[in-house]
Scaffold this motif. Structure first.
Motif, PDB file in Angstrom:
ATOM      1  N   GLY A  37      -3.331   1.058  -4.266  1.00 37.81           N
ATOM      2  CA  GLY A  37      -4.718   0.905  -3.520  1.00 37.81           C
ATOM      3  C   GLY A  37      -4.388   0.038  -2.448  1.00 37.81           C
ATOM      4  O   GLY A  37      -5.298  -0.508  -2.110  1.00 37.81           O
ATOM      5  N   ILE A  38      -3.274   0.071  -1.709  1.00 35.98           N
ATOM      6  CA  ILE A  38      -3.272  -0.583  -0.462  1.00 35.98           C
ATOM      7  C   ILE A  38      -3.389   0.146   0.674  1.00 35.98           C
ATOM      8  O   ILE A  38      -2.650   1.250   0.777  1.00 35.98           O
ATOM      9  N   PRO A  39      -4.375   0.016   1.443  1.00 40.75           N
ATOM     10  CA  PRO A  39      -4.696   0.858   2.618  1.00 40.75           C
ATOM     11  C   PRO A  39      -3.541   0.723   3.680  1.00 40.75           C
ATOM     12  O   PRO A  39      -2.980  -0.383   3.950  1.00 40.75           O
ATOM     13  N   GLU A  40      -3.297   1.849   4.450  1.00 37.64           N
ATOM     14  CA  GLU A  40      -2.450   2.095   5.422  1.00 37.64           C
ATOM     15  C   GLU A  40      -0.812   1.561   4.984  1.00 37.64           C
ATOM     16  O   GLU A  40      -0.432   0.446   5.528  1.00 37.64           O
ATOM     17  N   PRO A  41      -0.620   2.297   3.741  1.00 39.95           N
ATOM     18  CA  PRO A  41       0.638   1.532   3.369  1.00 39.95           C
ATOM     19  C   PRO A  41       1.863   1.592   4.212  1.00 39.95           C
ATOM     20  O   PRO A  41       2.646   0.809   3.924  1.00 39.95           O
ATOM     21  N   GLU A  42       2.041   2.531   5.066  1.00 49.17           N
ATOM     22  CA  GLU A  42       3.038   2.667   5.818  1.00 49.17           C
ATOM     23  C   GLU A  42       3.419   1.543   6.822  1.00 49.17           C
ATOM     24  O   GLU A  42       4.407   0.814   6.850  1.00 49.17           O
ATOM     25  N   SER A  43       2.049   1.152   7.387  1.00 49.19           N
ATOM     26  CA  SER A  43       2.192  -0.213   8.256  1.00 49.19           C
ATOM     27  C   SER A  43       2.397  -1.625   7.320  1.00 49.19           C
ATOM     28  O   SER A  43       2.972  -2.483   8.151  1.00 49.19           O
ATOM     29  N   ARG A  44       2.228  -1.374   6.051  1.00 48.47           N
ATOM     30  CA  ARG A  44       2.168  -2.758   5.454  1.00 48.47           C
ATOM     31  C   ARG A  44       3.779  -2.965   5.054  1.00 48.47           C
ATOM     32  O   ARG A  44       4.208  -4.111   4.736  1.00 48.47           O
ATOM     33  N   LEU A  45       4.479  -1.817   5.355  1.00 45.52           N
ATOM     34  CA  LEU A  45       5.884  -2.145   4.964  1.00 45.52           C
ATOM     35  C   LEU A  45       6.685  -3.281   5.754  1.00 45.52           C
ATOM     36  O   LEU A  45       7.338  -3.948   5.155  1.00 45.52           O
ATOM     37  N   ALA A  46       6.163  -3.511   6.826  1.00 47.79           N
ATOM     38  CA  ALA A  46       6.550  -4.443   7.926  1.00 47.79           C
ATOM     39  C   ALA A  46       6.011  -5.587   7.573  1.00 47.79           C
ATOM     40  O   ALA A  46       6.546  -6.667   8.514  1.00 47.79           O
ATOM     41  N   ALA A  47       5.147  -5.801   7.029  1.00 47.58           N
ATOM     42  CA  ALA A  47       4.230  -7.076   6.735  1.00 47.58           C
ATOM     43  C   ALA A  47       5.227  -7.986   6.218  1.00 47.58           C
ATOM     44  O   ALA A  47       5.972  -7.710   4.946  1.00 47.58           O
ATOM     45  N   PHE A  48       4.920  -9.279   6.140  1.00 46.31           N
ATOM     46  CA  PHE A  48       5.699 -10.606   5.337  1.00 46.31           C
ATOM     47  C   PHE A  48       4.526 -10.940   4.406  1.00 46.31           C
ATOM     48  O   PHE A  48       3.208 -10.951   4.602  1.00 46.31           O
ATOM     49  N   PRO A  49       4.920 -11.407   3.372  1.00 48.52           N
ATOM     50  CA  PRO A  49       4.065 -11.882   2.204  1.00 48.52           C
ATOM     51  C   PRO A  49       3.032 -12.807   2.804  1.00 48.52           C
ATOM     52  O   PRO A  49       1.749 -12.768   2.283  1.00 48.52           O
ATOM     53  N   HIS A  50       3.199 -13.783   3.788  1.00 45.63           N
ATOM     54  CA  HIS A  50       1.954 -14.760   4.246  1.00 45.63           C
ATOM     55  C   HIS A  50       1.114 -14.032   5.325  1.00 45.63           C
ATOM     56  O   HIS A  50       0.010 -14.609   5.349  1.00 45.63           O
ATOM     57  N   GLN A  51       1.404 -12.682   5.702  1.00 42.37           N
ATOM     58  CA  GLN A  51       0.311 -11.987   6.066  1.00 42.37           C
ATOM     59  C   GLN A  51      -0.660 -10.952   5.314  1.00 42.37           C
ATOM     60  O   GLN A  51      -1.459 -10.340   5.713  1.00 42.37           O
ATOM     61  N   LEU A  52      -0.479 -11.003   3.877  1.00 44.27           N
ATOM     62  CA  LEU A  52      -1.189 -10.639   2.893  1.00 44.27           C
ATOM     63  C   LEU A  52      -2.179 -11.556   2.187  1.00 44.27           C
ATOM     64  O   LEU A  52      -1.770 -12.581   2.217  1.00 44.27           O
TER      65      LEU A  52
END
Length: 341
Positions: free
Chosen positions: A139-154
């Motif tokens: 259930g994570i929206p825009e999953p492709e862009s989230r691949l580049a995210a670091f944990p502190h950005q979530l």
């Protein structure tokens, strides 16, 4: 053959003042396609017992068991390399604290891909495709862009869903879910629980669900184990446990549910779970129990058979009260908490 078999698992920690027993001779069997819930207050040893199964306890922990096997393999005798081939692939765990379980130095995509590369040997393109698919599943929206995210950005809820995606990445045979819906809103909670149940239906995996939420237990599990101060105090099918709990602690937990409260003020269990230095010599729940009598305070109870399970109690409840045939001679209960002899 059961997926997981545990007999008399004990976990002790070395402290400056001696050994502290966090898990006290618990036993558990989980079959393929079965969902078993473990419930109890904080400090009851639920997470520690499952971390012992995963082999993730610190060196200060002493783990002993008469039997602890996964698909017949002795988990206590595995070498480090043998354990690495099983843990994370065939046996996976959703950890309770996603904000501290994810590595802050690596992106979500890297941490998802690491498991896929290690256990499944997928190439870069396959890892990316599978990672996007997993993030969408939880259930994570825009999953492709989230691949580049670091944990502190979530957010906390988003981190929790990433942890779930990592745990289910290799389609494990046994999944241990430690409070998997704690940081999620109600809508996402239902979505995640539905996902775990559907994975069970598709793959036949076994699921151990550690939770405080009795509503989740009622809707999801087939069998329930109740723990208190490191001990298993009751085990029963979910239907039997909710219909007629046999241990006073289980009865008190269910009585505190809002939907069961008969008064405006929710009932609570007085006192606290005993720690290292205040463990009573008899039943560990005796200081907080409305039905305790002298033998409860001085003599450890033994398991009494109950409906499709057991209760660790001198006088297991039936219909919410001790039955006369279970009471010592001369002891009666006029009202809960009032013992007469």
């Amino acid at each position: 053959m059961p997926l997981l078999e545990i007999e008399n698992l004990t976990v002790e920690f070395e402290t400056r003042s001696g050994l502290f027993r966090a898990v006290d001779r618990i036993s558990l069997t989980v079959n393929p396609r079965e969902i078993v819930a473990i419930v109890g207050e904080s400090g009851s040893g639920k997470s520690v017992a499952m971390l012992a199964v995963m082999g993730l306890l610190p060196k200060t922990a002493r783990v002993t068991a008469d039997r602890m096997t996964f698909e017949g393999r002795d988990l206590l005798k595995l070498t480090s390399s043998e354990r690495r081939r099983i843990i994370g692939k065939d046996v996976a765990m959703i950890f309770q604290e996603p904000m501290t379980s994810l590595n802050p130095c690596f992106t979500v995509g890297f941490q998802l891909g690491e498991s896929l590369a290690t256990h499944l040997g997928l190439g870069r393109a396959e890892r990316k495709r599978r990672s996007i698919e997993l993030l969408a599943q939880v259930g994570i929206p825009e999953p492709e862009s989230r691949l580049a995210a670091f944990p502190h950005q979530l957010s906390g809820g988003m981190s929790q869903r990433v942890m779930i995606a990592i745990a289910i990445a290799c389609s494990p045979k046994l999944l241990i879910a430690d409070e998997p819906t704690t940081a999620l809103d109600v809508t996402i909670q239902a979505q995640i629980l539905d996902l775990l149940v559907s994975l069970r239906d598709k793959t036949g995996m076994g699921l151990v669900l550690i939770t405080h939420d009795m509503g989740v237990v009622a809707e999801t599990s087939e069998r329930v184990v109740v723990q208190y101060a490191g001990q298993q105090v009751e085990e029963a099918t979910t239907r039997a446990l909710f219909a007629d709990p046999h241990h006073p602690y289980t009865s008190a937990l269910l009585a505190a549910l809002p939907e069961r409260a008969r008064e405006r003020r929710l009932p609570s269990i007085p006192g606290m779970v005993p720690g290292q230095f205040d463990r009573p010599p008899g039943c560990l729940f005796a200081p907080r129990c409305d039905f305790a009598f002298e033998a409860c305070r001085t003599t450890p109870p033994v398991r009494a058979r109950a409906d499709l399970g057991f209760a660790l109690c001198h006088t297991p409840l039936v219909g919410g009260r001790p039955t006369p045939q279970n009471l010592p001679k001369g002891v009666t209960f006029a009202e809960p908490g009032k013992v007469s002899a």
